[in-house]
Motif scaffolding. Structure first.
Motif, PDB file in Angstrom:
ATOM      1  N   SER A 231      59.585  30.167  39.353  1.00  0.00           N
ATOM      2  CA  SER A 231      58.511  30.879  40.049  1.00  0.00           C
ATOM      3  C   SER A 231      58.924  31.493  41.382  1.00  0.00           C
ATOM      4  O   SER A 231      58.502  32.609  41.698  1.00  0.00           O
ATOM      5  CB  SER A 231      57.329  29.928  40.289  1.00  0.00           C
ATOM      6  OG  SER A 231      57.712  28.825  41.111  1.00  0.00           O
ATOM      7  N   TRP A 232      59.739  30.827  42.184  1.00  0.00           N
ATOM      8  CA  TRP A 232      60.075  31.346  43.507  1.00  0.00           C
ATOM      9  C   TRP A 232      60.685  32.740  43.405  1.00  0.00           C
ATOM     10  O   TRP A 232      61.578  32.992  42.600  1.00  0.00           O
ATOM     11  CB  TRP A 232      61.049  30.419  44.220  1.00  0.00           C
ATOM     12  CG  TRP A 232      60.463  29.084  44.596  1.00  0.00           C
ATOM     13  CD1 TRP A 232      59.144  28.719  44.572  1.00  0.00           C
ATOM     14  CD2 TRP A 232      61.191  27.926  45.034  1.00  0.00           C
ATOM     15  NE1 TRP A 232      59.004  27.413  44.984  1.00  0.00           N
ATOM     16  CE2 TRP A 232      60.234  26.904  45.279  1.00  0.00           C
ATOM     17  CE3 TRP A 232      62.540  27.653  45.246  1.00  0.00           C
ATOM     18  CZ2 TRP A 232      60.601  25.632  45.717  1.00  0.00           C
ATOM     19  CZ3 TRP A 232      62.912  26.393  45.693  1.00  0.00           C
ATOM     20  CH2 TRP A 232      61.947  25.403  45.922  1.00  0.00           C
ATOM     21  N   TYR A 233      60.171  33.627  44.210  1.00  0.00           N
ATOM     22  CA  TYR A 233      60.632  35.023  44.233  1.00  0.00           C
ATOM     23  C   TYR A 233      60.653  35.648  42.832  1.00  0.00           C
ATOM     24  O   TYR A 233      61.513  36.467  42.508  1.00  0.00           O
ATOM     25  CB  TYR A 233      62.009  35.122  44.891  1.00  0.00           C
ATOM     26  CG  TYR A 233      61.995  34.735  46.350  1.00  0.00           C
ATOM     27  CD1 TYR A 233      60.981  35.175  47.200  1.00  0.00           C
ATOM     28  CD2 TYR A 233      62.987  33.922  46.885  1.00  0.00           C
ATOM     29  CE1 TYR A 233      60.951  34.809  48.540  1.00  0.00           C
ATOM     30  CE2 TYR A 233      62.966  33.559  48.223  1.00  0.00           C
ATOM     31  CZ  TYR A 233      61.941  34.010  49.044  1.00  0.00           C
ATOM     32  OH  TYR A 233      61.917  33.652  50.375  1.00  0.00           O
ATOM     33  N   GLY A 234      59.712  35.246  42.014  1.00  0.00           N
ATOM     34  CA  GLY A 234      59.589  35.835  40.687  1.00  0.00           C
ATOM     35  C   GLY A 234      60.356  35.117  39.600  1.00  0.00           C
ATOM     36  O   GLY A 234      60.204  35.420  38.411  1.00  0.00           O
ATOM     37  N   GLY A 235      61.202  34.149  39.963  1.00  0.00           N
ATOM     38  CA  GLY A 235      61.955  33.398  38.969  1.00  0.00           C
ATOM     39  C   GLY A 235      63.186  34.140  38.481  1.00  0.00           C
ATOM     40  O   GLY A 235      63.377  35.328  38.751  1.00  0.00           O
ATOM     41  N   VAL A 236      64.042  33.407  37.763  1.00  0.00           N
ATOM     42  CA  VAL A 236      65.293  33.957  37.242  1.00  0.00           C
ATOM     43  C   VAL A 236      65.321  33.771  35.732  1.00  0.00           C
ATOM     44  O   VAL A 236      65.065  32.679  35.225  1.00  0.00           O
ATOM     45  CB  VAL A 236      66.508  33.245  37.886  1.00  0.00           C
ATOM     46  CG1 VAL A 236      67.810  33.726  37.256  1.00  0.00           C
ATOM     47  CG2 VAL A 236      66.529  33.486  39.388  1.00  0.00           C
ATOM     48  N   LYS A 237      65.647  34.847  35.013  1.00  0.00           N
ATOM     49  CA  LYS A 237      65.672  34.789  33.549  1.00  0.00           C
ATOM     50  C   LYS A 237      67.074  34.534  32.998  1.00  0.00           C
ATOM     51  O   LYS A 237      67.239  33.948  31.942  1.00  0.00           O
ATOM     52  CB  LYS A 237      65.127  36.100  32.973  1.00  0.00           C
ATOM     53  CG  LYS A 237      63.672  36.365  33.317  1.00  0.00           C
ATOM     54  CD  LYS A 237      63.207  37.693  32.753  1.00  0.00           C
ATOM     55  CE  LYS A 237      61.753  37.970  33.122  1.00  0.00           C
ATOM     56  NZ  LYS A 237      61.292  39.296  32.633  1.00  0.00           N
ATOM     57  N   GLN A 238      68.104  35.034  33.709  1.00  0.00           N
ATOM     58  CA  GLN A 238      69.472  34.911  33.196  1.00  0.00           C
ATOM     59  C   GLN A 238      69.947  33.464  33.285  1.00  0.00           C
ATOM     60  O   GLN A 238      69.946  32.867  34.352  1.00  0.00           O
ATOM     61  CB  GLN A 238      70.421  35.821  33.986  1.00  0.00           C
ATOM     62  CG  GLN A 238      70.092  37.305  33.856  1.00  0.00           C
ATOM     63  CD  GLN A 238      69.156  37.797  34.935  1.00  0.00           C
ATOM     64  OE1 GLN A 238      68.359  37.030  35.458  1.00  0.00           O
ATOM     65  NE2 GLN A 238      69.242  39.068  35.259  1.00  0.00           N
TER      66      GLN A 238
END
Length: 410
Positions: A231-238
């Motif tokens: 969630s933080w700063y939109g989260g990371v998908k990779q």
């Protein structure tokens, strides 16, 4: 900072001559009463000042005390930002809805941390101070306009700096001389481990911050549990990312580490030093173009691995495998990664960037390497212009020489 200008300051008074006739002066019209929106905005201005001044009671004053969840969130925001050394806060509001007894505004909280020079306000999220935007509902309670609702939806959708790690749950923090490390309570043991590594890394990176004229007053690292990572700063998908640096416009940057991926102490230390390098070589300006990832990651690999040199790291094995399977690249400026890049492509970009920066340091010295880096990543110069300025040679010449240098060492 909220400034109050006193009317009448610097006024000049002319006394009439003794025999001059009296002159009548116009009676000023009474000022109109403030509108409900203006009254709500005034409460937010005072709330920002309270946050900046460390006045928790003043910060909570506009919030409906009956809304316990809302009060808890506001208290967490205040305590987190104070612990993170907030030194500037300002609210800017826009009307969204005004009906009898209720005012809805979009309120942007601009903030700067650790005494950095805070830029002038700018409405764009990518300029001015970092911002968090909220949709706030005010209603009259006890004769004053009071915050009775907060909705993240508007700000989170449009603002890449939202949700910030400090927004919502109370963080646990540990502080060193150069670094603040924060995270959820469940990561308390990891925070101390990270701080020890980060303090050591900061002493290394500070040297190179001087080379690019971007000294840091404080570094900030957040250790994310899985909820924070998503969630933080939109989260990371990779999946291959274990940490990243988020520029806070021109005021520095935040580092986010994934707790789940940081069990290996040696690799964690390298990751921290790598990410701290991003803070100083990017400097929050985010000038780097989409074509510069080879240098963005390469210079961070160069500093992150120190005191080990490129051939003494796993990047040598990466390139040996890549050259065997796909052949040696014809340029050090590899194309930037696609979101679906496979592991070997990802690893090759980082490894080639490491060797490319090591080559330029070997041929021209570290100071010229960092002059080149600064020109490309922080001043938006094309590599050829930067190379001619820093090295006195076209980038094509440097590129060809470094490809040969790398092949000889892999």
């Amino acid at each position: 900072m909220i400034a109050i200008v006193l009317a009448g300051a610097g006024a000049v008074v002319f006394w009439p001559a003794k025999d001059d006739a009296a002159v009548a002066t116009a009676t000023p019209e009474p000022s109109r009463p403030a509108t409900p929106f203006e009254l709500a905005a005034q409460r937010l201005e005072l709330q920002a000042k309270a946050l900046q001044d460390g006045d928790e009671k003043g910060w909570l004053a506009p919030v409906d005390p009956a809304k316990t969840v809302l009060v808890t969130r506001y208290r967490a925001i205040f305590r987190n930002l104070r612990a993170l050394e907030i030194t500037h806060a300002e609210f800017h509001s826009d009307k969204l809805e005004i009906v009898p007894g209720r005012v809805v505004v979009q309120a942007a909280l601009g903030y700067c941390l650790s005494g950095v020079t805070c830029p002038d306000w700018h409405g764009n999220y990518g300029e001015g101070p970092a911002k968090a935007t909220y949709k706030l509902t005010f209603q009259i309670i006890g004769g004053v306009w009071t915050i009775t609702g907060l909705d993240d939806a508007t700000g989170v959708k449009d603002n890449y700096l939202q949700p910030a790690p400090w927004d919502n749950a109370t963080l646990t923090l540990v502080k060193g001389e150069r670094v603040i490390v924060a995270g959820p309570r469940g990561q308390a043991t990891k925070l101390k481990q990270v701080l020890t590594m980060a303090e050591k890394a900061a002493r290394v990176v500070d040297k190179y911050a001087g080379y690019v004229d971007n000294p840091q007053k404080r570094y900030r690292i957040y250790v994310a549990d899985e909820n924070g990572w998503k969630s933080w700063y939109g989260g990371v998908k990779q999946d291959w990312i274990v940490g990243y640096e988020m520029p806070l416009n021109s005021t520095g940057g935040d580092i986010i580490l994934r707790a789940k991926s940081s069990a290996n102490s040696r690799q964690l230390a390298v990751t921290i030093q790598h990410e701290l390098t991003h803070v100083v070589t990017l400097g929050g300006e985010d000038w780097a173009s989409d074509n510069d990832q080879w240098l963005v990651e390469g210079i961070a690999e160069y500093v992150g691995a120190l005191p080990r040199k490129a051939p003494d790291t796993g990047n040598r094995d990466v390139l040996a495998e890549a050259f065997k399977k796909r052949g040696a690249p014809k340029t050090i400026a590899l194309p930037s990664l696609a979101d679906n890049a496979d592991d070997l492509t990802v690893n090759t970009l980082y490894a080639m960037g490491h060797y490319a920066t090591a080559c330029m340091a070997d041929k021209f010295g570290e100071r010229k390497l960092f002059q080149f880096t600064n020109l490309v990543l922080r001043e938006a110069k094309k590599p050829d212009e930067a190379s001619r300025t820093a090295y006195g040679k076209p980038f094509a010449t440097v590129d060809k020489a470094c490809v040969s240098w790398i092949r000889q060492r892999v």
